[in-house]
Enzyme design. Sequence first.
Site, PDB file in Angstrom:
ATOM      1  N   HIS A  66      30.038  50.748  35.912  1.00 22.62           N
ATOM      2  CA  HIS A  66      30.055  49.315  35.564  1.00 22.62           C
ATOM      3  C   HIS A  66      28.985  48.917  34.545  1.00 22.62           C
ATOM      4  O   HIS A  66      28.345  47.873  34.668  1.00 22.62           O
ATOM      5  CB  HIS A  66      29.926  48.472  36.819  1.00 22.62           C
ATOM      6  N   HIS A  91      35.465  40.408  36.881  1.00 21.13           N
ATOM      7  CA  HIS A  91      35.310  40.957  38.233  1.00 21.13           C
ATOM      8  C   HIS A  91      35.264  39.867  39.297  1.00 21.13           C
ATOM      9  O   HIS A  91      34.443  39.921  40.219  1.00 21.13           O
ATOM     10  CB  HIS A  91      34.044  41.822  38.291  1.00 21.13           C
ATOM     11  N   SER A  92      36.150  38.885  39.214  1.00 28.03           N
ATOM     12  CA  SER A  92      36.206  37.870  40.273  1.00 28.03           C
ATOM     13  C   SER A  92      36.844  38.429  41.536  1.00 28.03           C
ATOM     14  O   SER A  92      37.765  39.245  41.478  1.00 28.03           O
ATOM     15  CB  SER A  92      37.003  36.650  39.798  1.00 28.03           C
ATOM     16  N   TYR A  93      36.327  37.965  42.676  1.00 23.96           N
ATOM     17  CA  TYR A  93      36.921  38.258  43.977  1.00 23.96           C
ATOM     18  C   TYR A  93      37.808  37.076  44.358  1.00 23.96           C
ATOM     19  O   TYR A  93      37.329  35.953  44.510  1.00 23.96           O
ATOM     20  CB  TYR A  93      35.841  38.422  45.041  1.00 23.96           C
ATOM     21  N   ASP A 126      40.614  51.117  46.476  1.00 16.47           N
ATOM     22  CA  ASP A 126      39.586  51.011  45.430  1.00 16.47           C
ATOM     23  C   ASP A 126      40.022  51.971  44.326  1.00 16.47           C
ATOM     24  O   ASP A 126      39.309  52.916  43.982  1.00 16.47           O
ATOM     25  CB  ASP A 126      38.214  51.381  45.989  1.00 16.47           C
ATOM     26  N   GLU A 159      41.056  44.104  38.565  1.00 17.72           N
ATOM     27  CA  GLU A 159      40.253  44.314  37.370  1.00 17.72           C
ATOM     28  C   GLU A 159      41.114  44.971  36.284  1.00 17.72           C
ATOM     29  O   GLU A 159      41.315  46.182  36.293  1.00 17.72           O
ATOM     30  CB  GLU A 159      39.044  45.191  37.687  1.00 17.72           C
TER      31      GLU A 159
END
Length: 363
Positions: A116, A190-192, A262, A328
Amino acid sequence: MSAPAATPTQRHTIEKSYWGDVGGKAIWLYKLSLADGFQVWVTNYGAIIQSLLVPRANSTTVDVVLGYDTLQEYIDDPFYMGCVVGRVANRIETGKVSIEGRDYQLAVTAGGFHHHGGHIGFGKKVWEAQTFSTATTVGITLQYMSAHLEEGFPGNLTTRVKYTLHPDNRLSVEFFATTDRATLVNLTQHSYFNLGGHDHGNIGGHLLEAHADWYLPATNRLVPTGEIASVRGTPFDFREARFIDEQIDADHSQLRAASGYDHFFVLEKKHTKALKPAVTVIEPRSRMRMDIETTEPGFHFYAGNFLAEAFDGKNKRQYHHRGGLCIETHHFPDTPNHSHFPTTTLLPGDEFSSRTEFSFKEA
């Protein structure tokens, strides 16, 4: 909070409030609103989306992204909450790369892989911000210049991200980048998300449908093996909508290694840059639906497996393990080590660009 700047037609407003400072640079929180209640709150720290309020038919709104109340919480955050990830999202095994015949060592984790963007990636940088509006939209453009050899990457890279709210409850996320020497670029947001609301709880009850025939199996360190595998007959087959928790804890080697989903899902093996459907997510109880389209060749689906068991989020509400999901959109991970993956090399004179659309409506 400063007074709102409204258009002559009062169709949308832009508000700006001081949020603190980082390294002597002012940090601002921008509230961008359309007349129907669709709002996004963005800060120039990390180009973070702090809140995203979607209007409902009953004249209420629901905040569909996890986040924090204060700047300091974002500074301390280990989860990449709502930020832009770069220069290169996801993982690169060993962090050793060769670009146009020159070798570079990128910043690596204790596990020995680049992750990242490095130790201090784009999500911990201060960006320059400029708001804008049109007759029907409102938005913000943020820019960051990453210096040559920052986190080991060659080239002075100028990156812009543009967030735009549209009246059909659609958020556009556009990336642009240029460099003065050959480098690597793989940017993502990278919003949740939790479509029941940011404090709704476990996302296992969300329905997910993915337009992906393949996924990338990964090692125990979650770095792609290089195989592009069919989803058919696996827990990664979301070609028809099903609940996330249906097989997230199945006895499958890939799920065991990642403690759930993931993994990178492949929309196209060769990058066409065409805008195409990627994912639909529905939360049945709230009846909120999110459709995602992207010009990227795939997306990483992360189910929040490594979120802490309990921690404070916005409005002092408790967030939990698997309390939000990330979609993402970006190029394949570990591309420098797999020549058959779409390239992430950017050359001087070229411009990197991508676009992802997040559309919301009641299901």
